[in-house]
Motif scaffolding. Structure first.
Motif, PDB file in Angstrom:
ATOM      1  N   GLY A  24      10.517   4.283  -4.855  1.00 56.74           N
ATOM      2  CA  GLY A  24      11.341   3.543  -3.928  1.00 56.74           C
ATOM      3  C   GLY A  24      10.977   2.078  -3.849  1.00 56.74           C
ATOM      4  O   GLY A  24      10.344   1.492  -4.731  1.00 56.74           O
ATOM      5  N   VAL A  25      11.366   1.435  -2.734  1.00 63.87           N
ATOM      6  CA  VAL A  25      11.244  -0.014  -2.588  1.00 63.87           C
ATOM      7  C   VAL A  25       9.786  -0.455  -2.584  1.00 63.87           C
ATOM      8  O   VAL A  25       9.406  -1.437  -3.229  1.00 63.87           O
ATOM      9  N   GLY A  26       8.927   0.271  -1.848  1.00 66.72           N
ATOM     10  CA  GLY A  26       7.519  -0.109  -1.781  1.00 66.72           C
ATOM     11  C   GLY A  26       6.867  -0.113  -3.147  1.00 66.72           C
ATOM     12  O   GLY A  26       6.170  -1.062  -3.526  1.00 66.72           O
ATOM     13  N   ALA A  27       7.100   0.968  -3.897  1.00 63.64           N
ATOM     14  CA  ALA A  27       6.525   1.048  -5.244  1.00 63.64           C
ATOM     15  C   ALA A  27       7.092  -0.042  -6.136  1.00 63.64           C
ATOM     16  O   ALA A  27       6.382  -0.606  -6.981  1.00 63.64           O
ATOM     17  N   ALA A  28       8.390  -0.355  -5.993  1.00 65.64           N
ATOM     18  CA  ALA A  28       9.003  -1.385  -6.821  1.00 65.64           C
ATOM     19  C   ALA A  28       8.389  -2.754  -6.546  1.00 65.64           C
ATOM     20  O   ALA A  28       8.148  -3.543  -7.469  1.00 65.64           O
ATOM     21  N   LEU A  29       8.143  -3.060  -5.258  1.00 65.22           N
ATOM     22  CA  LEU A  29       7.527  -4.346  -4.921  1.00 65.22           C
ATOM     23  C   LEU A  29       6.113  -4.445  -5.495  1.00 65.22           C
ATOM     24  O   LEU A  29       5.720  -5.464  -6.067  1.00 65.22           O
ATOM     25  N   PHE A  30       5.341  -3.355  -5.327  1.00 67.09           N
ATOM     26  CA  PHE A  30       3.976  -3.376  -5.855  1.00 67.09           C
ATOM     27  C   PHE A  30       3.989  -3.415  -7.380  1.00 67.09           C
ATOM     28  O   PHE A  30       3.096  -3.987  -8.005  1.00 67.09           O
ATOM     29  N   MET A  31       5.007  -2.769  -7.993  1.00 68.45           N
ATOM     30  CA  MET A  31       5.156  -2.830  -9.456  1.00 68.45           C
ATOM     31  C   MET A  31       5.336  -4.272  -9.913  1.00 68.45           C
ATOM     32  O   MET A  31       4.745  -4.719 -10.902  1.00 68.45           O
ATOM     33  N   THR A  32       6.162  -5.062  -9.153  1.00 67.42           N
ATOM     34  CA  THR A  32       6.386  -6.455  -9.513  1.00 67.42           C
ATOM     35  C   THR A  32       5.090  -7.252  -9.439  1.00 67.42           C
ATOM     36  O   THR A  32       4.754  -8.036 -10.331  1.00 67.42           O
ATOM     37  N   VAL A  33       4.327  -7.015  -8.352  1.00 70.56           N
ATOM     38  CA  VAL A  33       3.047  -7.712  -8.189  1.00 70.56           C
ATOM     39  C   VAL A  33       2.099  -7.336  -9.328  1.00 70.56           C
ATOM     40  O   VAL A  33       1.469  -8.199  -9.952  1.00 70.56           O
ATOM     41  N   GLU A  90      -7.328  -6.945  -3.572  1.00 69.91           N
ATOM     42  CA  GLU A  90      -7.352  -7.925  -2.478  1.00 69.91           C
ATOM     43  C   GLU A  90      -6.064  -7.894  -1.662  1.00 69.91           C
ATOM     44  O   GLU A  90      -6.072  -8.130  -0.467  1.00 69.91           O
ATOM     45  N   GLU A  91      -4.929  -7.633  -2.297  1.00 69.77           N
ATOM     46  CA  GLU A  91      -3.618  -7.662  -1.620  1.00 69.77           C
ATOM     47  C   GLU A  91      -2.949  -6.301  -1.761  1.00 69.77           C
ATOM     48  O   GLU A  91      -2.011  -6.138  -2.517  1.00 69.77           O
ATOM     49  N   ASN A  92      -3.445  -5.306  -1.004  1.00 64.61           N
ATOM     50  CA  ASN A  92      -2.898  -3.950  -1.118  1.00 64.61           C
ATOM     51  C   ASN A  92      -2.902  -3.256   0.235  1.00 64.61           C
ATOM     52  O   ASN A  92      -3.568  -2.242   0.436  1.00 64.61           O
ATOM     53  N   PRO A  93      -2.136  -3.791   1.209  1.00 72.20           N
ATOM     54  CA  PRO A  93      -2.148  -3.176   2.554  1.00 72.20           C
ATOM     55  C   PRO A  93      -1.579  -1.765   2.573  1.00 72.20           C
ATOM     56  O   PRO A  93      -1.918  -0.970   3.427  1.00 72.20           O
ATOM     57  N   LEU A 106      -5.888   1.126 -11.220  1.00 68.26           N
ATOM     58  CA  LEU A 106      -5.999  -0.213 -10.654  1.00 68.26           C
ATOM     59  C   LEU A 106      -5.675  -0.166  -9.159  1.00 68.26           C
ATOM     60  O   LEU A 106      -4.829   0.601  -8.717  1.00 68.26           O
ATOM     61  N   ALA A 107      -6.360  -1.043  -8.405  1.00 70.49           N
ATOM     62  CA  ALA A 107      -6.177  -1.182  -6.953  1.00 70.49           C
ATOM     63  C   ALA A 107      -6.781  -0.026  -6.171  1.00 70.49           C
ATOM     64  O   ALA A 107      -6.609   0.055  -4.961  1.00 70.49           O
TER      65      ALA A 107
END
Length: 688
Positions: A499-508, A537-540, A589-590
Motif C-alpha cells: 500500500g501507500v506506506g510501503a510505496a513511500l518507503f520504497m521511494t526513499v 535514521e528515518e524510519n518511524p 535494511l532498516a
C-alpha cells in the motif's frame, strides 16, 4: 366523463397494453431463448472441441517426445556399454604392450597372414616380435564377441599397417586393403579418444557403425587403433519395431537429414510429406529434444548422444484426435435433444402464461371498478407529488391526507424525501472524496512506475525488468544504472508491507541506495552498510527492506554482490542448466544499524542470463493455497532459456499467472533479468 371512469378506462387500457407488451416480450423471449441456446450450444461445442484438441495435442506431443527420449536412451545405453568395453580392452592391450607381451606367443597362421598382407616391407623378425607382444589379444577379441553378439568384428590395426583380429572372423576385402586409410582410423587418431563413425553398409548389405580408439605406449607414441564393427540394425530392431496403430513411423536420422533406419523403410520415410515438413521446420544441427506437429502427424525427436543422431517418433494425428471427435459428436447430439425439450416446455409455459394474463385482465377490471372512486383524489395527489420528487425536487412536502393508508403513505413520502435529501448529500460528499483518493492513487501509481528504469545503454549486455504491484501502489522496486564508465549496478528490493506506506518507503529506499551507490567509491558491502544506516535514521513506521545489490564489471562480467535478507537470484548457464546463486543472508535494511553485509563474487559469462526477483514470485499462491515455489521457478527459467531477455521476464510472469489462476494477487511481483551477449549482437529493447 368523471375522473373515476377515466381512471377505470385508463387502468383497463393500461392493463391491456401491458398484457399485449408482455405477450410480445414473452414470444420474443421464448424465441430468443431458443436461438440463444442454439448459439451457446454451438459455441460450447466448439470451445470444448478446441480445448480438447489443444490438450490432446499437448499430451500427444509430450508422449511423442517421451517415446523418442526413451528409444534414444535405450539405443544410447547399448552404444555406451560397447564403448565401455572398447576402452576396457584398450587399457588391457596397452598394459600388454608396455609389459613386453607374453613369453609364449600364440602361433596362429591367420595372424601372420594378416600382418604380412596389411604391412609393407615387414621382415620376419618384426612379425615375430609383433606376434610375441600382441597375439594374446586374439582371446580378448573372441571373449568380447562372445559377450557382445552385436559386435561383428573386433580388431587392432597398427600404425605400421599390421592388423590383428578375432580368431575366425575377418573379411577378405579387409585383408586386401590398408586399414589406415579408413575414415574411422583417421578420425580416432585425430580425436585422440574413442569415437563412433558414420553409418555405412557392410559387405553383407547390413548397416554397420565402427567404434574406434587410439592405442599408445608408455611414451604416448601412437601404436595403432582398436576398433569394433557394430550391427546397428540389431540394436535398434526392437526400438523401430512399431506395431501400435497410433504410430505412423519411428526412424533414426543423421544431422544432415538422411534417414538411417526406419520402421517403414528408408525411402518410404524420406518420401513422406511429414518428413519433408519436419526437416524444413527444425534446425537439424542444434536439435536436441522437442516436438513438431502438423495437421497429419505429431513428431517427437531426441538426440542419441553417443552418435549425435536423432531418434524420431511419428504419431498419427487423426488417431490421437479420435476421442475428441467422439466427445464432440456426443455433446452435439445431447444439445439437439435438449433443444427439443426446451421447445416443448416453452410451448407449455406460453399457454399457461396466456391463461394467467386473461385471469389478470378480469381481476384488474373488477378491482379497478371498485377502487377508482375511493382512491382517485389521494392517488392524484400522490402521483403529482411523486412526479415532483422524481424530477429532483426533494424540498416538496405532501399535504395532510388523513389517517388512512393514503395519509400514512403521504407522511412516509415526507419522511423519505427528508432522509433521501440527507443521504444524497452524504453520497455526493463520499463520491467526491472517493474520486479524489482514486485519482491521487492513480497518479501515485504512475509516478512509482515511472521511477523504474526502462532501458540502459550497456554494450554487451541486455537488461530489463518489470514490477506489478498487488494494490494501486506497491513496495517492490528494481533499478539498474551505471557506476562510473565501466560498471553496472543493479538492485532488486522488497519493502515490508503493502500500500501507500510501503510505496513511500520504497521511494526513499530506492533513492538512498542509488545515491549511496553513485556517491560511494567503495565496494557493494560498504554500499549496503551505508544505505542501511541512512534508512535506520528515518524510519518511524519501523519498516524494513530486503535487497539484493550487485555491481558488475562490464569488461569481464565479474559481479560483486551482497544480500540483505533477499531471495537468491537464478543463473541460466550456456549449457541450459539453471541454479540459484549462493548468498549469505543478513538482516534486511532498516532493521538495525551497524550491520555488516558480506560481499560475494561470481562471473557472468557470454550467453548466460541472471534472473532476480522478489518473494511475490516464489510465494504466489493459487486457490488451493499452494505456493509457486523455487522448483517451478527453476523449471520455467530453463524452459525460456532460448527466448529473448524480455520474453524471459514475460515468460516467468505468464507462468506465475497460469499457476495462480483466479486467485487474487496478494503481494507485489518484481522480476529483472541481465544477459551477457556479444557487443555486436544485442536484442532490441521493448518499450514498457
Amino acid at each position: 366523463m368523471s375522473i373515476g371512469k377515466k381512471i377505470l378506462l385508463s387502468l383497463l387500457g393500461l392493463s391491456l397494453l401491458v398484457t399485449l407488451l408482455l405477450c410480445a416480450v414473452s414470444i420474443y423471449g421464448f424465441y430468443d431463448i431458443k436461438a440463444t441456446f442454439q448459439e451457446e450450444n454451438k459455441v460450447a461445442i466448439d470451445e470444448l472441441y478446441e480445448k480438447n484438441v489443444t490438450e490432446i495435442t499437448k499430451s500427444s506431443s509430450k508422449l511423442a517426445v517421451s517415446l523418442a527420449d526413451y528409444y534414444a536412451q535405450t539405443i544410447n545405453i547399448n552404444f555406451e556399454r560397447i564403448m565401455g568395453e572398447l576402452n576396457t580392452l584398450k587399457g588391457d592391450i596397452e598394459t600388454l604392450y608396455n609389459n613386453g607381451g607374453t613369453n609364449s606367443p600364440i602361433a596362429l597362421r591367420r595372424h601372420q597372414e594378416y600382418i604380412i598382407s596389411q604391412a609393407a616391407n615387414i621382415n620376419a623378425e618384426e612379425v615375430r616380435q609383433t606376434l610375441k607382444v600382441l597375439s594374446a589379444t586374439t582371446p580378448m577379441f573372441d571373449n568380447i564377441l562372445s559377450i557382445e553378439p552385436n559386435i561383428s568384428l573386433a580388431y587392432l590395426v597398427l600404425e605400421n599397417g599390421m592388423a590383428i583380429s578375432s580368431t575366425n572372423i575377418f573379411y577378405e576385402s579387409v585383408e586386401k586393403s590398408d586399414m589406415r586409410t579408413r575414415s574411422w582410423y583417421k578420425d580416432a587418431v585425430a580425436a585422440g579418444t574413442s569415437r563412433w563413425s558414420d553409418l555405412y553398409i557392410g559387405t553383407d548389405s547390413r548397416n554397420y557403425i565402427t567404434c574406434a580408439t587410439p592405442i599408445y605406449d608408455k611414451q604416448g607414441t601412437l601404436l595403432g587403433v582398436l576398433a569394433f564393427d557394430l550391427r546397428v540394425s540389431e540394436i535398434s530392431e526392437k526400438t523401430l519395431n512399431v506395431k501400435n496403430s497410433s504410430f505412423i513411423s519411428a526412424f533414426i536420422m543423421s544431422r544432415q537429414g538422411t534417414v538411417l533406419l526406419s520402421s517403414q523403410g528408408i525411402k518410404e520415410t524420406e518420401n513422406e510429406s511429414f518428413f519433408k515438413k519436419f526437416i524444413s521446420s527444425i534446425d537439424l544441427k542444434t536439435a536436441m529434444s522437442a516436438y513438431y506437429s502438423d495437421d497429419r502427424s505429431i513428431i517427437g525427436y531426441a538426440q542419441i548422444k553417443s552418435t549425435d543422431w536423432l531418434m524420431v517418433t511419428v504419431l498419427d494425428y487423426d488417431v490421437m484426435m479420435a476421442p475428441v471427435q467422439s466427445v464432440a459428436d456426443s455433446v452435439s447430439n445431447t444439445g439437439a435433444k435438449m433443444e427439443q425439450v426446451i421447445i416443448d416446455e416453452t410451448q407449455k409455459v406460453f399457454i399457461i402464461f396466456l391463461i394467467i394474463i386473461l385471469l389478470l385482465l378480469i381481476l384488474v377490471f373488477m378491482t379497478s371498478t371498485r377502487l377508482s372512486k375511493s382512491i382517485t383524489k389521494p392517488v392524484g395527489i400522490l402521483a403529482d407529488g411523486a412526479k415532483i420528487i422524481g424530477d429532483g425536487n426533494l424540498d416538496y412536502e405532501f399535504a395532510d391526507l388523513g389517517t388512512d393508508e393514503m395519509g400514512m403513505l403521504a407522511a412516509t413520502f415526507n419522511g423519505m424525501t427528508l432522509r433521501l435529501k440527507e443521504y444524497m448529500g452524504q453520497v455526493a460528499k463520499s463520491a467526491a472524496e472517493k474520486q479524489r483518493l482514486e485519482s491521487e492513487l492513480d497518479v501515485a501509481r504512475n509516478i512509482q512506475l515511472g521511477m523504474l528504469p526502462k532501458m540502459i545503454d550497456c554494450p554487451g549486455y541486455d537488461v530489463t525488468g518489470m514490477m506489478l504491484p498487488a494494490k494501486e501502489v506497491g513496495g517492490d522496486f528494481y533499478d539498474f544504472f551505471m557506476v562510473g564508465e565501466d560498471k553496472l549496478c543493479f538492485v532488486v528490493a522488497d519493502v515490508s508491507g503493502k500500500g501507500v506506506g510501503a510505496a513511500l518507503f520504497m521511494t526513499v529506499a530506492k533513492m538512498v541506495i542509488k545515491t549511496a551507490a553513485q556517491a560511494n567509491t567503495g565496494t557493494v558491502d560498504e554500499l549496503l552498510c551505508m544505505a542501511n544506516n541512512l534508512l535506520c535514521e528515518e524510519n518511524p513506521a519501523q519498516l524494513f527492506v530486503t535487497a539484493y545489490v550487485g555491481i558488475m564489471d562490464l569488461e569481464t562480467g565479474e559481479v560483486s554482490y551482497a544480500c540483505a535478507g533477499h531471495n537468491p537470484p537464478v543463473i541460466m548457464h550456456r549449457d541450459g542448466t539453471v541454479e540459484f546463486i549462493p548468498i549469505k543472508h543478513k538482516l534486511p535494511l532498516a532493521a538495525m544499524e551497524g550491520i555488516n553485509y558480506p560481499i560475494m563474487h561470481m562471473q557472468l559469462l557470454e550467453g548466460e542470463t541472471f534472473v532476480l526477483y522478489t518473494d511475490g514470485v516464489t510465494e504466489a499462491t493459487n486457490k488451493d493455497n499452494e505456493l509457486y515455489g523455487d522448483a517451478r521457478l527453476l523449471e520455467i527459467v530453463k524452459a525460456v532459456r532460448v527466448s529473448s531477455i524480455h520474453e524471459v521476464v514475460k515468460g516467468i510472469k505468464a507462468d506465475v499467472d497460469i499457476f495462480v489462476g483466479e486467485a487474487p494477487q496478494f503481494d507485489d511481483i518484481t522480476i529483472m533479468a541481465i544477459r551477457k551477449i556479444s557487443r555486436e549482437k544485442r536484442e532490441p529493447q521493448d518499450e514498457k
